[in-house]
Design an enzyme around this catalytic site. Structure first.
Site, PDB file in Angstrom:
ATOM      1  N   CYS A  89      78.887  40.849   4.869  1.00  0.00           N
ATOM      2  CA  CYS A  89      79.440  40.828   6.257  1.00  0.00           C
ATOM      3  C   CYS A  89      78.912  39.454   6.762  1.00  0.00           C
ATOM      4  O   CYS A  89      77.546  39.461   6.792  1.00  0.00           O
ATOM      5  CB  CYS A  89      79.257  41.993   6.999  1.00  0.00           C
ATOM      6  SG  CYS A  89      80.099  41.809   8.837  1.00  0.00           S
ATOM      7  N   HIS A 131      87.734  46.087   5.421  1.00  0.00           N
ATOM      8  CA  HIS A 131      86.428  45.718   6.264  1.00  0.00           C
ATOM      9  C   HIS A 131      87.071  45.182   7.758  1.00  0.00           C
ATOM     10  O   HIS A 131      86.167  45.420   8.633  1.00  0.00           O
ATOM     11  CB  HIS A 131      85.624  44.458   5.451  1.00  0.00           C
ATOM     12  CG  HIS A 131      84.591  44.063   5.852  1.00  0.00           C
ATOM     13  ND1 HIS A 131      83.318  44.429   5.448  1.00  0.00           N
ATOM     14  CD2 HIS A 131      84.284  43.177   7.058  1.00  0.00           C
ATOM     15  CE1 HIS A 131      82.320  43.686   5.961  1.00  0.00           C
ATOM     16  NE2 HIS A 131      82.918  42.990   6.761  1.00  0.00           N
ATOM     17  N   GLU A 132      87.742  44.268   7.643  1.00  0.00           N
ATOM     18  CA  GLU A 132      88.001  43.463   8.907  1.00  0.00           C
ATOM     19  C   GLU A 132      88.770  44.528   9.965  1.00  0.00           C
ATOM     20  O   GLU A 132      88.564  44.230  10.986  1.00  0.00           O
ATOM     21  CB  GLU A 132      89.090  42.195   8.681  1.00  0.00           C
ATOM     22  CG  GLU A 132      88.553  41.275   7.708  1.00  0.00           C
ATOM     23  CD  GLU A 132      87.133  40.752   7.924  1.00  0.00           C
ATOM     24  OE1 GLU A 132      86.676  40.814   9.216  1.00  0.00           O
ATOM     25  OE2 GLU A 132      86.286  40.409   7.177  1.00  0.00           O
ATOM     26  N   HIS A 135      86.109  46.306  11.635  1.00  0.00           N
ATOM     27  CA  HIS A 135      85.484  45.386  12.798  1.00  0.00           C
ATOM     28  C   HIS A 135      86.334  45.753  13.999  1.00  0.00           C
ATOM     29  O   HIS A 135      85.612  45.685  15.002  1.00  0.00           O
ATOM     30  CB  HIS A 135      85.468  44.033  12.438  1.00  0.00           C
ATOM     31  CG  HIS A 135      84.371  43.455  11.453  1.00  0.00           C
ATOM     32  ND1 HIS A 135      82.879  43.815  12.101  1.00  0.00           N
ATOM     33  CD2 HIS A 135      84.244  43.007  10.321  1.00  0.00           C
ATOM     34  CE1 HIS A 135      82.114  43.260  11.153  1.00  0.00           C
ATOM     35  NE2 HIS A 135      82.793  42.781  10.030  1.00  0.00           N
TER      36      HIS A 135
HETATM   37 ZN   LIG Z   1      82.275  41.691   8.567  1.00  0.00          ZN
END
Ligand SMILES: [Zn+2]
Length: 182
Positions: A89, A131-132, A135
């Site tokens: 990340c 993953h995004e 976020h």
């Molecule tokens: Zn990240």
């Protein structure tokens, strides 16, 4: 176009859920361009708006042969197959930890112009899309690790040269200094 500073682990914006985009205007398109520029500069595979301090549900991604952005994404998981492999990340720079993810994902959302769009991902792209999207919910990939892996990750983060975290035994006063003018 400016390259924006990326917020690092410990910044509260990274653990705050982002808001839905309701206005698809020139400002949103500028945000996407700046995210793209920053992602390219950092040689990452994905970057979400909270990572540059903007609490909106927007991210950009860049895989081997696919690049794009998604606004207000929602994920569907066709099948239950999983993958397990190294993940990193830009907000936790230089550190990679094996992270379990779904193998296949369909991300539905909108372009910055407000047109519906769908991205079908497998493998690394599927990992990136998950993953995004995490976020945008204020979730970091280390939150997805099992106990043992997370413990090791936290140790590595505390030891990293960029870390802003105080050692766990030190308590910082939440009150600002209020001494007089001596
Ligand atoms: Zn990240």
């Amino acid at each position: 176009m400016p390259v924006l500073p990326v917020r690092l682990f410990g910044d509260p914006v990274l653990t705050t859920p982002a808001g839905q985009v309701t206005t698809f205007d020139a400002e949103l398109r500028r945000l996407v361009r700046n995210l793209d520029e920053t992602l390219y500069d950092q040689r990452g595979s994905g970057l979400a708006a909270p990572q540059v301090g903007v609490g909106l549900r927007v991210f950009v991604f860049h895989d081997e042969d696919v690049a794009g952005h998604l606004v207000n994404p929602v994920l569907d998981f066709p099948g239950t197959e999983e993958q397990d492999g190294p993940e990193g990340c830009l907000s936790i720079p230089g550190l990679y930890f094996d992270t379990k993810r779904r193998l296949n994902v369909v991300a539905k959302g909108f372009t910055a112009s407000g047109d519906p769009v769908q991205v079908v991902g497998t493998g690394e792209l599927a990992r990136c899309l998950q993953h995004e999207t995490d976020h945008l919910d204020g979730v970091l990939f280390i939150d997805r690790l099992d106990r043992a892996r997370r413990k090791a990750a936290m140790r590595a983060i505390r030891a990293a040269d960029w870390t802003t975290l105080a050692p766990p035994t030190v308590k910082l006063s939440p009150h600002p200094m209020t001494h007089g003018y001596h």
